[in-house]
Each structure stands twice: as structure tokens, then as C-alpha cells.
Design a protein around this motif. Structure first.
Motif, PDB file in Angstrom:
ATOM      1  N   ALA A  88       5.596 -39.445  30.734  1.00 27.20           N
ATOM      2  CA  ALA A  88       5.388 -40.861  31.354  1.00 27.20           C
ATOM      3  C   ALA A  88       5.686 -41.575  32.686  1.00 27.20           C
ATOM      4  O   ALA A  88       5.270 -41.644  33.369  1.00 27.20           O
ATOM      5  CB  ALA A  88       5.224 -41.113  29.802  1.00 27.20           C
ATOM      6  N   ASP A  89       7.284 -40.843  32.278  1.00 26.19           N
ATOM      7  CA  ASP A  89       8.283 -41.833  33.105  1.00 26.19           C
ATOM      8  C   ASP A  89       7.813 -41.114  34.736  1.00 26.19           C
ATOM      9  O   ASP A  89       8.170 -41.484  35.441  1.00 26.19           O
ATOM     10  CB  ASP A  89       9.582 -41.720  32.825  1.00 26.19           C
ATOM     11  N   VAL A  90       8.020 -39.790  34.706  1.00 25.31           N
ATOM     12  CA  VAL A  90       7.941 -39.285  35.739  1.00 25.31           C
ATOM     13  C   VAL A  90       5.950 -40.052  36.705  1.00 25.31           C
ATOM     14  O   VAL A  90       6.804 -39.839  38.186  1.00 25.31           O
ATOM     15  CB  VAL A  90       7.469 -37.860  35.452  1.00 25.31           C
ATOM     16  N   ILE A  91       5.612 -40.279  36.387  1.00 28.22           N
ATOM     17  CA  ILE A  91       4.121 -40.920  36.233  1.00 28.22           C
ATOM     18  C   ILE A  91       3.832 -42.598  36.692  1.00 28.22           C
ATOM     19  O   ILE A  91       3.539 -42.810  37.535  1.00 28.22           O
ATOM     20  CB  ILE A  91       3.140 -40.781  36.143  1.00 28.22           C
ATOM     21  N   ILE A  92       4.389 -42.869  36.219  1.00 28.17           N
ATOM     22  CA  ILE A  92       5.054 -44.344  36.021  1.00 28.17           C
ATOM     23  C   ILE A  92       5.587 -44.484  38.041  1.00 28.17           C
ATOM     24  O   ILE A  92       6.155 -45.328  38.630  1.00 28.17           O
ATOM     25  CB  ILE A  92       5.678 -44.777  35.008  1.00 28.17           C
ATOM     26  N   GLN A  93       7.094 -43.995  37.456  1.00 26.21           N
ATOM     27  CA  GLN A  93       7.741 -43.688  39.307  1.00 26.21           C
ATOM     28  C   GLN A  93       6.651 -43.395  39.899  1.00 26.21           C
ATOM     29  O   GLN A  93       7.134 -44.192  41.210  1.00 26.21           O
ATOM     30  CB  GLN A  93       8.814 -42.608  38.742  1.00 26.21           C
ATOM     31  N   ASN A  94       5.809 -42.582  40.081  1.00 25.00           N
ATOM     32  CA  ASN A  94       5.267 -42.227  40.982  1.00 25.00           C
ATOM     33  C   ASN A  94       3.849 -41.633  40.771  1.00 25.00           C
ATOM     34  O   ASN A  94       3.487 -40.567  40.826  1.00 25.00           O
ATOM     35  CB  ASN A  94       6.441 -40.967  41.949  1.00 25.00           C
ATOM     36  N   HIS A  95       2.947 -42.643  41.122  1.00 26.87           N
ATOM     37  CA  HIS A  95       1.709 -41.960  40.733  1.00 26.87           C
ATOM     38  C   HIS A  95       0.294 -41.274  41.283  1.00 26.87           C
ATOM     39  O   HIS A  95      -0.041 -40.615  40.803  1.00 26.87           O
ATOM     40  CB  HIS A  95       0.871 -43.796  40.242  1.00 26.87           C
TER      41      HIS A  95
ATOM     42  N   PHE B 287       6.986 -25.870  36.978  1.00 24.89           N
ATOM     43  CA  PHE B 287       6.197 -27.549  37.435  1.00 24.89           C
ATOM     44  C   PHE B 287       7.291 -28.403  38.277  1.00 24.89           C
ATOM     45  O   PHE B 287       7.404 -28.779  39.181  1.00 24.89           O
ATOM     46  CB  PHE B 287       5.926 -28.171  36.238  1.00 24.89           C
ATOM     47  N   LEU B 288       8.870 -28.032  37.837  1.00 24.98           N
ATOM     48  CA  LEU B 288       9.807 -28.756  38.347  1.00 24.98           C
ATOM     49  C   LEU B 288       9.936 -28.855  39.986  1.00 24.98           C
ATOM     50  O   LEU B 288       9.666 -30.106  40.333  1.00 24.98           O
ATOM     51  CB  LEU B 288      10.816 -28.713  37.741  1.00 24.98           C
ATOM     52  N   ASP B 289      10.213 -27.379  40.302  1.00 29.99           N
ATOM     53  CA  ASP B 289      10.167 -27.661  41.895  1.00 29.99           C
ATOM     54  C   ASP B 289       8.957 -28.360  42.964  1.00 29.99           C
ATOM     55  O   ASP B 289       8.683 -28.517  43.779  1.00 29.99           O
ATOM     56  CB  ASP B 289      10.331 -26.278  42.036  1.00 29.99           C
ATOM     57  N   ILE B 290       7.630 -27.946  42.351  1.00 26.46           N
ATOM     58  CA  ILE B 290       6.946 -28.720  42.024  1.00 26.46           C
ATOM     59  C   ILE B 290       6.557 -29.893  42.654  1.00 26.46           C
ATOM     60  O   ILE B 290       6.462 -30.845  43.919  1.00 26.46           O
ATOM     61  CB  ILE B 290       4.769 -27.928  41.910  1.00 26.46           C
ATOM     62  N   ILE B 291       6.886 -30.389  42.047  1.00 29.27           N
ATOM     63  CA  ILE B 291       6.218 -31.821  41.317  1.00 29.27           C
ATOM     64  C   ILE B 291       7.655 -32.660  42.355  1.00 29.27           C
ATOM     65  O   ILE B 291       7.705 -33.366  43.129  1.00 29.27           O
ATOM     66  CB  ILE B 291       6.914 -32.437  40.002  1.00 29.27           C
ATOM     67  N   ASN B 292       9.411 -31.566  42.245  1.00 24.71           N
ATOM     68  CA  ASN B 292      10.397 -32.189  43.191  1.00 24.71           C
ATOM     69  C   ASN B 292      10.206 -32.525  44.446  1.00 24.71           C
ATOM     70  O   ASN B 292      10.022 -33.359  45.582  1.00 24.71           O
ATOM     71  CB  ASN B 292      11.722 -32.013  42.354  1.00 24.71           C
ATOM     72  N   SER B 293       8.844 -31.307  45.157  1.00 31.44           N
ATOM     73  CA  SER B 293       8.023 -31.016  46.160  1.00 31.44           C
ATOM     74  C   SER B 293       7.971 -32.116  46.704  1.00 31.44           C
ATOM     75  O   SER B 293       7.657 -32.769  48.319  1.00 31.44           O
ATOM     76  CB  SER B 293       8.834 -29.951  46.911  1.00 31.44           C
ATOM     77  N   PHE B 294       6.923 -32.467  45.863  1.00 29.86           N
ATOM     78  CA  PHE B 294       5.597 -33.784  46.138  1.00 29.86           C
ATOM     79  C   PHE B 294       6.860 -35.173  46.287  1.00 29.86           C
ATOM     80  O   PHE B 294       6.336 -36.122  47.130  1.00 29.86           O
ATOM     81  CB  PHE B 294       4.141 -34.066  45.190  1.00 29.86           C
ATOM     82  N   ASN B 295       7.536 -35.232  45.000  1.00 30.43           N
ATOM     83  CA  ASN B 295       7.958 -37.127  45.109  1.00 30.43           C
ATOM     84  C   ASN B 295       9.006 -36.868  46.261  1.00 30.43           C
ATOM     85  O   ASN B 295       9.072 -38.209  46.493  1.00 30.43           O
ATOM     86  CB  ASN B 295       8.898 -36.511  43.654  1.00 30.43           C
TER      87      ASN B 295
ATOM     88  N   MET C 267      15.683 -39.396  43.826  1.00 30.30           N
ATOM     89  CA  MET C 267      16.140 -38.557  42.227  1.00 30.30           C
ATOM     90  C   MET C 267      14.968 -37.506  42.455  1.00 30.30           C
ATOM     91  O   MET C 267      13.576 -37.533  42.376  1.00 30.30           O
ATOM     92  CB  MET C 267      15.728 -40.100  41.330  1.00 30.30           C
ATOM     93  N   ASN C 268      15.926 -36.355  41.549  1.00 29.32           N
ATOM     94  CA  ASN C 268      14.881 -35.462  41.434  1.00 29.32           C
ATOM     95  C   ASN C 268      14.396 -35.916  39.767  1.00 29.32           C
ATOM     96  O   ASN C 268      15.319 -36.125  38.513  1.00 29.32           O
ATOM     97  CB  ASN C 268      16.454 -34.131  41.224  1.00 29.32           C
ATOM     98  N   ILE C 269      13.662 -35.131  39.601  1.00 29.64           N
ATOM     99  CA  ILE C 269      13.003 -35.224  37.947  1.00 29.64           C
ATOM    100  C   ILE C 269      13.792 -33.793  37.234  1.00 29.64           C
ATOM    101  O   ILE C 269      13.750 -32.734  37.984  1.00 29.64           O
ATOM    102  CB  ILE C 269      11.235 -35.103  38.124  1.00 29.64           C
ATOM    103  N   THR C 270      14.135 -34.210  36.050  1.00 30.07           N
ATOM    104  CA  THR C 270      14.173 -32.989  35.936  1.00 30.07           C
ATOM    105  C   THR C 270      13.483 -32.348  33.863  1.00 30.07           C
ATOM    106  O   THR C 270      12.406 -33.513  33.809  1.00 30.07           O
ATOM    107  CB  THR C 270      16.221 -32.974  35.556  1.00 30.07           C
ATOM    108  N   ALA C 271      13.851 -31.456  33.155  1.00 31.44           N
ATOM    109  CA  ALA C 271      13.443 -31.229  33.024  1.00 31.44           C
ATOM    110  C   ALA C 271      13.429 -32.385  31.099  1.00 31.44           C
ATOM    111  O   ALA C 271      12.250 -32.213  30.780  1.00 31.44           O
ATOM    112  CB  ALA C 271      13.948 -30.005  31.793  1.00 31.44           C
ATOM    113  N   ASN C 272      14.663 -33.211  30.745  1.00 30.93           N
ATOM    114  CA  ASN C 272      14.421 -33.973  29.989  1.00 30.93           C
ATOM    115  C   ASN C 272      14.241 -34.759  30.450  1.00 30.93           C
ATOM    116  O   ASN C 272      13.711 -36.231  29.209  1.00 30.93           O
ATOM    117  CB  ASN C 272      16.155 -33.685  29.274  1.00 30.93           C
TER     118      ASN C 272
END
Lengths: 199, 243
Positions: free
Chosen positions: B10-17, B51-59, B1-6
Motif C-alpha cells: 500500500a505504501d508503494v502505491i501511496i508514494q507513487n500512484h 517485480f521489484l526490479d520492474i517497479i523500481n525502474s518505473f519509480n 528510494m528503492n522499493i524493497t520486498a518488506n
């Protein structure tokens, strides 16, 4: 097991994306879609570390792909049949999909491929004992000798030393000299005081 | 799942700490309540898209929007890489070091000797990483930033002067990452295959987990340098040389 990275190259983005979607459901497999417009497929393959290329039959018949098939020995090929024409049977495909395969069939073909890839890897692991000569060379590497010096000590060519070193790395999965030194110490191929003497 | 701006931060971190380490690099603190990724980024003055591109490439290991990443100014990427270095040197490396120390202290006999050897190898690796990072921060990054500045705003004379004063060509540097990644791979390999810490296997698992995180992180870091920075800088270098 070495990571398997799949490249997908078809004339249709929809087909490529569909295959990618199904592959992504299989754990641990990453895949890249190579656009049909890509001029240098070879670079794309190297850049993304692709070791299994799934191509559609239309694309496979293009000269650039045939050339790649003949020249790149490390690359495995999978086929997606999109038309009812049979390809020359001299080609070997690790996976053979049909455009109309169900998701279940595609998944099971992939699983079968993965299993065989895993088994071939196991085989090499079971036979991974180093030969006497390899131990001898590992010992000299761990003692910090250059390829040239090893060649001179053992009266073999530098090229042979390099070949042995490649085999050692393949068998042990250890790539750096420091790593090989630790291995040699752990397995008493060299002793700590031999290294201390060097320092 | 891609992380998006909206999506809620908190859910981003809960999903992948594991992404905690990434938001930390951007200076984001916990306690973001119900705020979305976009709101948090704005609060911290961070470019949301980047930020989204970085965090998605980690995720997601398959996510690496090469073309899009190339559109960001180099100073934005370099600034992020500086922060990443800080995380390696001041958080990750000492953390793993103290875990290995603990393992040495709580082992005895043959196992202790074997772990000491691996510890020595790890120290060698860490000083190599320090050196590599120092080289990037003192030589490579300042060069890149200056190059970008001149490429965008410099006049012809300044550009010519820069070319004649700088022998450094980015391609020389592109090949240097490999060894750093290989060493960490070897340390993991040796630990898995040749160490059997009878009473301390949980500690050993922890070390392996931390090494694997660092390895993945460094891979991502090198990918950014080799696939984004190097090609972009090469284009700028060529353009300046052809004046």
C-alpha cells in the motif's frame, strides 16, 4: 531543454558515488557511474545518452580519454581535481570540481553549468524561425517527396537536402514526417486539399 | 528510494500512484491491506525479485539493473511485455483517444481544425503501434521463446534445424523502436506549441499528461527489449549458429 545526462568516471567508486549522490539532489539530472575498468567508454556513453562526462584528472590523462576528448565533439567534459598538478590549459572543462569542494560549492557549480546550458538553448529557440529555403523544403517533405525528388526539384544536391532537413528538425523539435506534415498544415505551408490530391 | 520486498504494498502505491498501472499488469488487485510487497507477490505467484526490479525502474528513471535483469529467463520478461502491450492497446491508447475526441467536440473554428489534424496524427500513431505490437507478438516473441527453449534443452539436431528454418536475426528488429517513440514526442510537441484551446486547457493538460506517461512507459519497454532481450538473444543465436 535537451536532457542532460551525466557520466561519472573516476578511479575511485567512493568518489564517483559521492558525486552522483550530490548530483541526484539536483532536480532533473540523471547520472551513470562508468566503472574505471570499462573497456569501451564510448559505447557506455552512447548507450546511456551521456552528454556531460565528469572525469577525475588521473583518468583524464589516460590516452583513451584524451582521444575521446579530441574526437567526440558532442560530449562536454567536467573535471574533478584530485591532485595538485595543473592540467594543460588548452583543455576546456564545463565544470571544474576540486575533490575537497563542499556540497554547496559542487551544487552551485552544477547550477551554473545548467543555467548556461539552458541559456544556450534559449538562444537557439529565439532564432528558430525557418528560412525561406527551409520552408520550401519542409513543404516538399510534407507533401511526401523523397530527398532525391526534393533535390531534383530544387536543383540542389541530396546532401544539401539532408542538411536542411536536420536544421528544420533542430529548429522545430519535430522529428517525424507525419509531425512535419501536421506542422506544415497548421502553419498553412501546405493546404489540406494538396494532401487529399495525393491520396 | 528503492522499493524493497518488506515495504508495505500500500505504501508503494501511496508514494507513487503511477505504479498502479504496473501492478495492474502483474494482475495485482487493490485491497492488499497491510501486506508487504513480498507477501502480495507470493499471493499472486509472482517472482518478487523481478517485480521489484520492474517497479523500481518505473519509480526511479536512474534505476535499471541491466546485469541483474539479464539473469531472468526470457520467458518471464516476454510474459511481462505481453501484459504491457495489453495495457497500451486496451487501456492507454483508447483512453487518450477519447480525451482527444472530447477536445475536438468541445472546440470550434480554427482550434477544432488544428486538433482534428493532431487527432489524425494520433490515429496514425496508434495504428502503427498496433502493427508493431502485432509483429512482436506473432513473430518476435514466439521466436525468442522457441530459441530459449532449444538453447536450454534442445539437442544438436533440433538446434541445427531451427537455425536453417529461421532467417530472422534479432538485430534487424532492434532498430525498429525509434520511430514509435519519435511520433509520440512530436504529438506532444505540436500540442504544446501550436494548440491554444481557450476553454479547454484543463482537458489539454490531461492529454499531455497521459501522452507523457505513455511515452515514458514505452521508453521503459523499449529499453527492456533493446538492452536486455536483444543482447541475450544474440548470444543464444550465436551459440546455435556455431554448432
Amino acid at each position: 531543454m535537451e536532457n542532460i545526462t551525466i557520466g561519472i568516471l573516476t578511479e575511485s567508486y567512493v568518489i564517483s558515488r559521492g558525486i552522483q549522490f550530490i548530483i541526484s539532489k539536483n532536480n532533473g539530472l540523471s547520472s551513470h557511474i562508468i566503472p574505471n575498468s570499462e573497456l569501451c567508454i564510448k559505447n557506455n556513453i552512447i548507450e546511456n545518452n551521456i552528454n556531460l562526462l565528469i572525469v577525475s584528472d588521473n583518468v583524464f590523462e589516460e590516452p583513451k580519454l584524451l582521444k575521446l576528448y579530441k574526437t567526440d565533439r558532442n560530449l562536454n567534459f567536467g573535471l574533478i581535481r584530485t591532485k595538485q598538478v595543473s592540467l594543460n590549459s588548452m583543455f576546456e572543462f564545463k565544470i571544474d570540481f576540486d575533490l575537497f569542494d563542499t556540497e554547496g560549492i559542487i551544487k552551485s557549480k552544477l547550477d551554473k553549468y545548467l543555467e548556461s546550458a539552458l541559456n544556450s538553448n534559449k538562444l537557439s529557440l529565439e532564432n528558430s524561425e525557418l528560412s525561406k529555403r527551409e520552408i520550401e523544403i519542409l513543404r516538399l517533405v510534407a507533401l511526401g517527396k523523397t530527398n532525391q525528388a526534393i533535390a531534383e526539384t530544387l536543383f540542389i544536391s541530396k546532401h544539401t537536402v539532408v542538411t536542411h532537413r536536420k536544421k528544420i528538425t533542430a529548429k522545430l523539435g519535430i522529428k517525424t514526417i507525419s509531425g512535419l506534415t501536421v506542422y506544415a498544415l497548421l502553419n498553412s505551408i501546405i493546404e489540406t486539399n494538396e494532401i487529399d490530391e495525393l491520396n | 528510494m528503492n522499493i524493497t520486498a518488506n515495504i508495505k504494498m500500500a505504501d508503494v502505491i501511496i508514494q507513487n500512484h503511477h505504479l498502479l498501472s504496473v501492478i495492474n499488469r502483474f494482475g495485482i488487485q487493490l485491497g492488499f491491506g497491510e501486506k508487504s510487497v513480498d507477501s502480495v507477490c507470493k499471493l499472486y505467484n509472482i517472482n518478487t525479485d523481478f517485480f521489484l526490479d520492474i517497479i523500481n525502474s518505473f519509480n526511479d528513471p536512474d534505476f535499471f539493473p541491466k546485469q541483474k535483469l539479464k539473469t531472468y529467463p526470457l520467458n518471464l520478461i516476454v510474459d511481462y511485455l505481453y501484459k504491457t502491450h495489453d495495457y497500451y492497446l486496451n487501456v492507454k491508447i483508447p483512453e487518450i483517444n477519447s480525451l482527444i475526441n472530447k477536445l475536438v467536440e468541445s472546440s470550434s473554428g480554427e482550434t477544432a481544425n488544428a486538433i482534428k489534424l493532431i487527432h489524425k496524427f494520433y490515429n496514425e500513431y496508434s495504428s502503427q503501434l498496433h502493427q508493431h505490437i502485432a509483429y512482436e507478438e506473432k513473430t518476435v516473441y514466439p521466436y525468442i521463446l522457441k530459441l530459449e527453449e532449444l538453447y536450454k534443452e534442445g539437442n544438436e539436431e533440433q538446434k541445427k534445424l531451427f537455425v536453417s528454418n529461421n532467417k530472422f536475426i534479432i538485430k534487424d528488429y532492434a532498430t525498429q523502436h525509434e520511430n514509435i517513440e519519435e511520433k509520440i514526442y512530436d504529438i506532444k510537441n505540436l500540442l504544446i506549441k501550436y494548440i491554444s484551446p481557450e476553454d479547454n486547457f484543463i482537458l489539454c493538460f490531461k492529454i499531455l499528461g497521459q501522452l507523457a506517461h505513455l511515452e515514458d512507459d514505452i521508453k521503459d519497454h523499449s529499453e527492456m527489449e533493446n538492452k536486455i532481450i536483444v543482447p541475450k538473444v544474440s548470444i543464444m543465436e550465436n551459440s546455435l549458429q556455431n554448432i
